[in-house]
Design a protein around this motif. Structure first.
Motif, PDB file in Angstrom:
ATOM      1  N   ARG A 106       0.857  -1.191   0.000  1.00 51.15           N
ATOM      2  CA  ARG A 106       0.000   0.000   0.000  1.00 51.15           C
ATOM      3  C   ARG A 106       0.892   1.239   0.000  1.00 51.15           C
ATOM      4  O   ARG A 106       1.747   1.387   0.871  1.00 51.15           O
ATOM      5  CB  ARG A 106      -0.925  -0.021   1.214  1.00 51.15           C
ATOM      6  CG  ARG A 106      -1.843  -1.235   1.203  1.00 51.15           C
ATOM      7  CD  ARG A 106      -2.679  -1.344   2.448  1.00 51.15           C
ATOM      8  NE  ARG A 106      -3.493  -2.558   2.371  1.00 51.15           N
ATOM      9  CZ  ARG A 106      -4.401  -2.893   3.272  1.00 51.15           C
ATOM     10  NH1 ARG A 106      -4.633  -2.106   4.317  1.00 51.15           N
ATOM     11  NH2 ARG A 106      -5.092  -4.017   3.121  1.00 51.15           N
ATOM     12  N   PRO A 107       0.696   2.130  -0.963  1.00 51.90           N
ATOM     13  CA  PRO A 107       1.626   3.257  -1.107  1.00 51.90           C
ATOM     14  C   PRO A 107       1.606   4.262   0.047  1.00 51.90           C
ATOM     15  O   PRO A 107       2.622   4.901   0.314  1.00 51.90           O
ATOM     16  CB  PRO A 107       1.204   3.911  -2.420  1.00 51.90           C
ATOM     17  CG  PRO A 107      -0.162   3.427  -2.697  1.00 51.90           C
ATOM     18  CD  PRO A 107      -0.310   2.105  -2.020  1.00 51.90           C
ATOM     19  N   LEU A 108       0.503   4.401   0.734  1.00 50.42           N
ATOM     20  CA  LEU A 108       0.405   5.388   1.813  1.00 50.42           C
ATOM     21  C   LEU A 108       0.401   4.698   3.178  1.00 50.42           C
ATOM     22  O   LEU A 108      -0.396   3.787   3.417  1.00 50.42           O
ATOM     23  CB  LEU A 108      -0.871   6.219   1.665  1.00 50.42           C
ATOM     24  CG  LEU A 108      -1.003   7.010   0.363  1.00 50.42           C
ATOM     25  CD1 LEU A 108      -2.363   7.693   0.298  1.00 50.42           C
ATOM     26  CD2 LEU A 108       0.118   8.027   0.241  1.00 50.42           C
ATOM     27  N   ALA A 109       1.267   5.149   4.081  1.00 53.60           N
ATOM     28  CA  ALA A 109       1.354   4.560   5.425  1.00 53.60           C
ATOM     29  C   ALA A 109       0.008   4.613   6.142  1.00 53.60           C
ATOM     30  O   ALA A 109      -0.339   3.689   6.871  1.00 53.60           O
ATOM     31  CB  ALA A 109       2.423   5.272   6.248  1.00 53.60           C
ATOM     32  N   ARG A 110      -0.752   5.660   5.911  1.00 50.90           N
ATOM     33  CA  ARG A 110      -2.040   5.786   6.616  1.00 50.90           C
ATOM     34  C   ARG A 110      -3.019   4.672   6.251  1.00 50.90           C
ATOM     35  O   ARG A 110      -4.020   4.474   6.942  1.00 50.90           O
ATOM     36  CB  ARG A 110      -2.662   7.155   6.356  1.00 50.90           C
ATOM     37  CG  ARG A 110      -3.128   7.348   4.933  1.00 50.90           C
ATOM     38  CD  ARG A 110      -3.837   8.690   4.776  1.00 50.90           C
ATOM     39  NE  ARG A 110      -4.329   8.838   3.425  1.00 50.90           N
ATOM     40  CZ  ARG A 110      -3.979   9.808   2.610  1.00 50.90           C
ATOM     41  NH1 ARG A 110      -3.147  10.743   3.020  1.00 50.90           N
ATOM     42  NH2 ARG A 110      -4.472   9.865   1.400  1.00 50.90           N
ATOM     43  N   ASN A 111      -2.741   3.931   5.181  1.00 52.79           N
ATOM     44  CA  ASN A 111      -3.603   2.821   4.770  1.00 52.79           C
ATOM     45  C   ASN A 111      -3.072   1.458   5.192  1.00 52.79           C
ATOM     46  O   ASN A 111      -3.624   0.436   4.806  1.00 52.79           O
ATOM     47  CB  ASN A 111      -3.787   2.837   3.248  1.00 52.79           C
ATOM     48  CG  ASN A 111      -4.541   4.057   2.795  1.00 52.79           C
ATOM     49  OD1 ASN A 111      -5.396   4.579   3.516  1.00 52.79           O
ATOM     50  ND2 ASN A 111      -4.214   4.550   1.623  1.00 52.79           N
ATOM     51  N   ARG A 112      -2.037   1.442   5.983  1.00 50.92           N
ATOM     52  CA  ARG A 112      -1.440   0.174   6.433  1.00 50.92           C
ATOM     53  C   ARG A 112      -1.964  -0.152   7.829  1.00 50.92           C
ATOM     54  O   ARG A 112      -1.427   0.291   8.837  1.00 50.92           O
ATOM     55  CB  ARG A 112       0.082   0.291   6.420  1.00 50.92           C
ATOM     56  CG  ARG A 112       0.626   0.537   5.040  1.00 50.92           C
ATOM     57  CD  ARG A 112       2.142   0.664   5.030  1.00 50.92           C
ATOM     58  NE  ARG A 112       2.543   1.180   3.725  1.00 50.92           N
ATOM     59  CZ  ARG A 112       3.447   2.114   3.534  1.00 50.92           C
ATOM     60  NH1 ARG A 112       4.105   2.619   4.569  1.00 50.92           N
ATOM     61  NH2 ARG A 112       3.721   2.541   2.323  1.00 50.92           N
TER      62      ARG A 112
END
Length: 134
Positions: A106-112
């Motif tokens: 997932r490219p964005l940390a907030r989506n991990r």
């Protein structure tokens, strides 16, 4: 360097002993400022489950704070209240590495994100639904 961070990277330490020293100094400083009633860490032996939140391995302390946990280290430490969590449930190494791999795509940390009990198939389906490829 992995995209899922634990206590070593979040607190800039290399060993559990360095984390303990940093924690103890912070708790003493907070007590000196009158922010805590006790100036020494205390053991919290209640089971806590690790989770991934915004790309970071965390546990939830009884005080309400989220605390970094390092996979493979024997405990997690709360910098808010001074608790030393000695019973931390974290997935076995193979499962943890698979969770980290799927989330790191997932490219964005907030989506991990991952929660105890959530399976890899569900994470992979979420990736596919959002066009994230392995």
């Amino acid at each position: 360097m992995g995209r899922i961070r634990g206590a070593s990277r979040l607190h800039n330490v290399k060993t559990p002993e360095e984390l303990a020293a940093k924690h103890e100094a912070e708790i003493r400083a907070r007590a000196d400022l009158g922010l805590l009633d006790v100036a020494i860490p205390f053991v919290a032996s209640t089971l806590v489950h690790a989770r991934v939140d915004g790309g970071e391995w965390l546990i939830d302390c009884e005080c309400g704070a989220g605390n970094a946990v390092e996979p493979g280290w024997p405990e997690a430490r709360c910098f808010a209240c001074g608790a030393v969590h000695t019973v931390v449930a974290i997935p076995d190494e193979e499962t943890r590495l698979n969770i980290e791999h799927v989330l790191s795509c997932r490219p964005l940390a907030r989506n991990r994100w991952w929660r105890h009990g959530e399976d890899l198939v569900g994470l992979a389906i979420e990736n596919a639904e959002h066009g994230v490829r392995f």
